[in-house]
Write an enzyme that holds these catalytic residues in place. Structure first.
Site, mmCIF file in Angstrom:
data_model
loop_
_atom_site.group_PDB
_atom_site.id
_atom_site.type_symbol
_atom_site.label_atom_id
_atom_site.label_comp_id
_atom_site.label_asym_id
_atom_site.label_seq_id
_atom_site.Cartn_x
_atom_site.Cartn_y
_atom_site.Cartn_z
ATOM 1 N N THR A 186 -8.638 16.080 0.211
ATOM 2 C CA THR A 186 -8.748 14.832 0.583
ATOM 3 C C THR A 186 -7.095 14.277 0.989
ATOM 4 O O THR A 186 -6.137 15.016 0.606
ATOM 5 C CB THR A 186 -9.008 13.824 -0.843
ATOM 6 O OG1 THR A 186 -7.761 14.427 -1.634
ATOM 7 C CG2 THR A 186 -10.207 13.974 -1.292
ATOM 8 N N GLU A 331 -15.110 13.032 -0.832
ATOM 9 C CA GLU A 331 -15.633 13.096 -2.128
ATOM 10 C C GLU A 331 -17.277 12.907 -2.065
ATOM 11 O O GLU A 331 -17.976 13.112 -3.040
ATOM 12 C CB GLU A 331 -15.005 12.444 -3.443
ATOM 13 C CG GLU A 331 -13.848 12.411 -3.558
ATOM 14 C CD GLU A 331 -12.711 12.111 -2.946
ATOM 15 O OE1 GLU A 331 -12.919 11.515 -1.953
ATOM 16 O OE2 GLU A 331 -11.684 12.063 -3.387
ATOM 17 N N LYS A 439 -1.557 -8.497 -5.461
ATOM 18 C CA LYS A 439 -1.759 -9.138 -6.803
ATOM 19 C C LYS A 439 -0.835 -10.312 -6.911
ATOM 20 O O LYS A 439 0.475 -10.130 -6.904
ATOM 21 C CB LYS A 439 -1.409 -8.050 -7.950
ATOM 22 C CG LYS A 439 -2.633 -7.059 -7.943
ATOM 23 C CD LYS A 439 -2.475 -5.985 -9.131
ATOM 24 C CE LYS A 439 -3.448 -4.879 -8.893
ATOM 25 N NZ LYS A 439 -3.023 -3.921 -7.932
ATOM 26 N N TRP A 444 -6.374 -11.639 -7.205
ATOM 27 C CA TRP A 444 -6.335 -10.628 -6.337
ATOM 28 C C TRP A 444 -6.309 -11.235 -4.862
ATOM 29 O O TRP A 444 -7.545 -11.879 -4.590
ATOM 30 C CB TRP A 444 -7.341 -9.656 -6.688
ATOM 31 C CG TRP A 444 -6.974 -8.465 -7.639
ATOM 32 C CD1 TRP A 444 -5.817 -8.712 -8.690
ATOM 33 C CD2 TRP A 444 -7.773 -7.521 -8.146
ATOM 34 N NE1 TRP A 444 -5.949 -7.676 -9.592
ATOM 35 C CE2 TRP A 444 -7.020 -6.868 -9.233
ATOM 36 C CE3 TRP A 444 -8.920 -6.755 -7.800
ATOM 37 C CZ2 TRP A 444 -7.492 -5.676 -10.073
ATOM 38 C CZ3 TRP A 444 -9.312 -5.549 -8.371
ATOM 39 C CH2 TRP A 444 -8.665 -5.129 -9.688
#
Ligand code: AMP
Length: 541
Positions: A186, A331, A439, A444
Site C-alpha cells: 500500500t 486491500e 475538524k 467535521w
C-alpha cells in the site's frame, strides 16, 4: 452434510490465459514498448511466452511461494510475468517505481524478492538499488539482447533470452486456489508500506465481479486501455479480466502524456479506459486546448481518488463518454463499489441522476459494507449519517504480509480508513479519508466536498483543502489551488463561489494559489506534505 457433486476445480489465474488462448487465440495485446515501437501479438502468443517464462523461472531455481518483483509499466512482458509467476505457484510482486528509493529498498527487503524484472528505462533506478537488496539473486531486463542496458549489477539477465531458451511444453500446475499469487504494497502516506497478499481465488472472483454489466461492463467486443498502472493494484484487475472476457488489450507503456495516450487510443480504437482523476484532468485539458475528441472511447472508469462531479459531467456533456466512479483500495483487490444507476433512476431528471452518479457507487456482489461511529456501533443507511467505513468479502484482505500492523480486522471487518455515508439503495459516498477530514470546532468538514466545488470553477485546474491549525476552532479549511493556464481568479471570487453550495462555516477561510500540487506515487493528493507546508497558516496575514 450432503456434499454436492460438482467438480473440485480450483479457481486459478493460469486458467484465465488458457481460456483466452483457446477461445480468443487471435485477439490482440498491443503495447507501446519502452524501446519505442508498438508491439502487437495475440493471446495465443502470450500464453506460449508465459509458459516459456514459467519454465525459465523454474530453471533459475524459483519455487512455489517465491516472490518475483517487477519494476515495470503496462506492457506485454509485464502481462506475461503476471501469468508466468502466479501460474507456476510463485508470487508476482509489482513495485511502484515512483516511490522513494528508500521505500523501494524497504519493500524489496520486506518481501524478500528473489528476482527483479525491470523495464529498461528504469535501469538507472536498478543501478542504485542493487547494492541494497541482498535477497535479490538476479536482475532481469524486460527486453531483448539488442536493448540490454549497460549495467554493473550482477547477475544481469535478459527476459527474451530466458524465454527463447525454453520450448513452452509446460502444463500449469493445479494449485490450491488459496495459494498466494500477487503482492502489492500500500502506498500509505505515513509509516512503512504494508504488503497485501492476494490469492488465486480472490483474484479470479474479483475479475468475474468487475466484468459484470453494472461494473466495468466488459465484453469481447471491447478494446481496453488501462492507464492505471499494473503496479497500482494490478491495474484494477485488467490483466485478469482482459483474458477472462477476451478483450483486446492496449498497453500504453511509459508514455502517459496526453498526446501519446490519445494517439494510441485512437489508432487502436479503444472503447474503455481506466485511470485516476489527475490523469483525466491532464488528458482533457489537452483535448480542450487541441480541440480534439475521442472517436471510439465510450466508457471511462475513474477511481483512486474522488472524481470531481464536474469531470463526470464534462465527459458526458462535451465528449459523450460515460464516466463512472469506482471506489476501492489495495486491500480490496481493489474494487469495492461502482457508480452505475438502477432502473428506477432512469425516470429521474438528469440532475437527479447525476446526484447518484457522483457518489462512489454501490457494492459489487461479494463486498459487504457498514459505517460505524467512534464506539463501533453501526450507523443508519440513510445517506446522511457518516462514519468509519468497514468492509468484508472474499477479495478483501484479512491482514498484511508478515503480520505487519498486527491484527487489522475489527470483529471480522476491515476498517478502510475512509469516512462515508451509505444510503437506502446501497450507494456509498466518501466524505473523506479519516485523517484528511477537517475538524472545525468539534464538527467535521469534508475536504473532498470543498475540493469538488473549487474544481467546478472554470478557472481552477486542481484544488486541495486541508485543515490548518486555528487558535479558536482547532482547524479551519484552507484551500490550495492551481489556476488553469491563463485563467485569472482571485481569492474573493473563489470564496464567493461557495455561497449557497455549503454551510457558511464550511467555506474555506483562506486560499493559497500555487503552481502545482504534490501527489503520491499513485496520483493522490499528498495531503501530508500540504499539511506540513501550510498547516500552520497565518490567518491574520
Ligand atoms: P489505494 O490503496 O492506493 O488504492 O488507496 C485506497 C484509498 O483511495 C481509499 O481508501 C480511498 O481513500 C481512496 N479512494 C479510492 N477510490 C476513491 C474514490 N472513487 N473516491 C474517493 N476516494 C477514493
Amino acid at each position: 452434510m450432503l456434499r454436492g457433486l460438482m467438480m473440485d476445480q480450483p479457481l486459478l489465474i493460469s486458467s484465465l490465459l488458457t481460456h483466452a488462448a483457446e477461445n480468443h487465440a487471435d485477439t490482440e495485446v498491443v503495447s507501446r514498448t519502452v524501446e519505442g515501437p508498438i508491439h502487437r501479438y495475440t493471446y495465443a502468443d502470450s500464453h506460449l511466452r508465459a509458459r516459456q517464462l514459467a519454465q525459465a523461472l523454474t530453471r533459475l531455481g524459483v519455487s512455489a511461494g517465491d516472490r518475483i518483483a517487477t519494476l515495470a509499466w503496462n506492457g506485454y512482458r509485464h502481462f506475461e510475468l503476471y501469468y508466468g509467476t502466479s501460474g507456476m505457484g510463485a508470487v508476482i510482486h509489482t513495485i511502484n517505481p515512483r516511490l522513494f528509493i528508500e521505500q523501494i529498498i524497504y519493500i524489496i527487503d520486506h518481501a524478500e524478492d528473489k528476482l527483479v524484472f525491470f523495464d529498461i528505462n528504469l535501469a538507472p533506478l536498478v543501478e542504485k538499488l542493487a547494492a541494497h537488496c541482498p535477497t535479490v539473486k538476479g536482475w532481469v531486463a524486460m527486453t531483448d539482447r539488442d536493448h540490454l542496458p549497460a549495467l554493473t549489477v550482477t547477475p544481469l539477465l535478459c527476459m527474451d533470452e530466458l524465454i527463447d531458451q525454453e520450448d513452452g511444453h509446460y502444463e500449469w500446475p493445479v494449485l490450491d486456489e488459496y495459494t498466494a499469487s500477487g503482492l502489492c504494497y500500500t502506498s500509505g502516506t505515513t509509516g512503512n508500506p504494508k504488503g497485501v497478499l492476494y490469492h488465486h481465488r480472490s483474484t479470479v472472483i474479483h475479475a468475474l465481479a468487475v466484468s459484470l454489466p453494472d461494473c466495468f461492463s466488459i465484453s469481447a467486443k471491447d478494446v481496453v486501455m488501462p492507464i492505471v498502472p499494473m503496479f497500482h493494484v494490478n491495474a484494477w484487475g485488467t490483466p485478469y479480466f482482459g483474458p477472462m472476457v477476451g478483450v483486446k488489450l492496449v498497453m500504453p507503456g511509459a508514455a502517459l502524456d496526453p498526446k501519446s495516450l490519445y494517439e494510441l487510443a485512437e489508432s487502436e480504437q479503444v472503447t474503455m479506459s481506466a485511470g485516476v482523476p489527475t490523469v483525466w484532468l491532464n488528458l482533457f485539458a489537452w483535448l480542450r486546448s487541441n480541440n480534439l475528441k475521442f472517436s471510439t472511447l465510450k466508457r471511462v472508469v475513474i477511481g483512486g481518488s474522488a472524481c470531481p462531479p464536474s469531470m463526470i459531467r464534462e465527459f458526458a456533456d462535451v465528449y459523450g463518454i460515460e464516466c463512472n466512479h469506482a471506489w476501492g483500495m489495495t486491500e480490496m483487490s481493489p474494487l469495492g463499489t461502482y457508480g452505475t444507476l438502477k432502473r428506477k433512476h432512469l425516470e429521474l431528471p438528469i440532475a437527479e441522476q447525476f446526484a447518484v452518479k457522483v457518489k462512489q457507487g454501490r457494492p459489487l456482489y461479494g463486498v459487504s459494507m457498514k459505517i460505524v461511529d467512534q464506539a463501533g456501533d453501526t450507523l443508519p443507511r440513510d445517506g446522511v449519517a457518516f462514519g468509519d467505513l468497514m468492509v468484508r468479502g472474499p477479495w478483501v484482505t484479512k491482514g498484511y504480509f508478515k503480520a505487519e500492523g498486527g491484527d487489522v480486522l475489527r470483529d471480522d471487518w476491515f476498517p478502510t480508513g475512509d469516512v462515508a455515508t451509505i444510503d437506502t439503495d446501497g450507494y456509498m459516498g466518501i466524505t473523506d479519508r479519516s485523517k484528511d477530514v477537517i475538524k472545525s470546532g468539534g464538527e467535521w468538514i469534508s475536504s473532498i466536498d470543498l475540493e469538488n466545488i473549487a474544481i467546478a470553477h472554470p478557472a481552477v485546474a486542481e484544488a486541495a483543502a486541508i485543515g490548518a491549525v486555528h487558535p479558536k476552532w482547532d482547524e479551519r479549511p484552507l484551500l490550495i489551488v492551481v489556476r488553469k493556464p491563463d485563467a485569472a481568479i482571485s481569492r474573493e471570487d473563489l470564496l464567493q463561489f461557495y455561497d449557497g453550495k455549503v454551510a457558511k462555516w464550511w467555506v474555506p477561510d483562506d486560499v493559497i494559489f500555487v503552481n502545482e500540487l504534490p501527489h503520491t506515487a499513485t496520483g493522490k493528493l499528498l495531503k501530508t506534505r500540504l499539511r506540513e507546508q501550510y498547516g500552520a497558516h497565518d490567518w491574520t496575514a
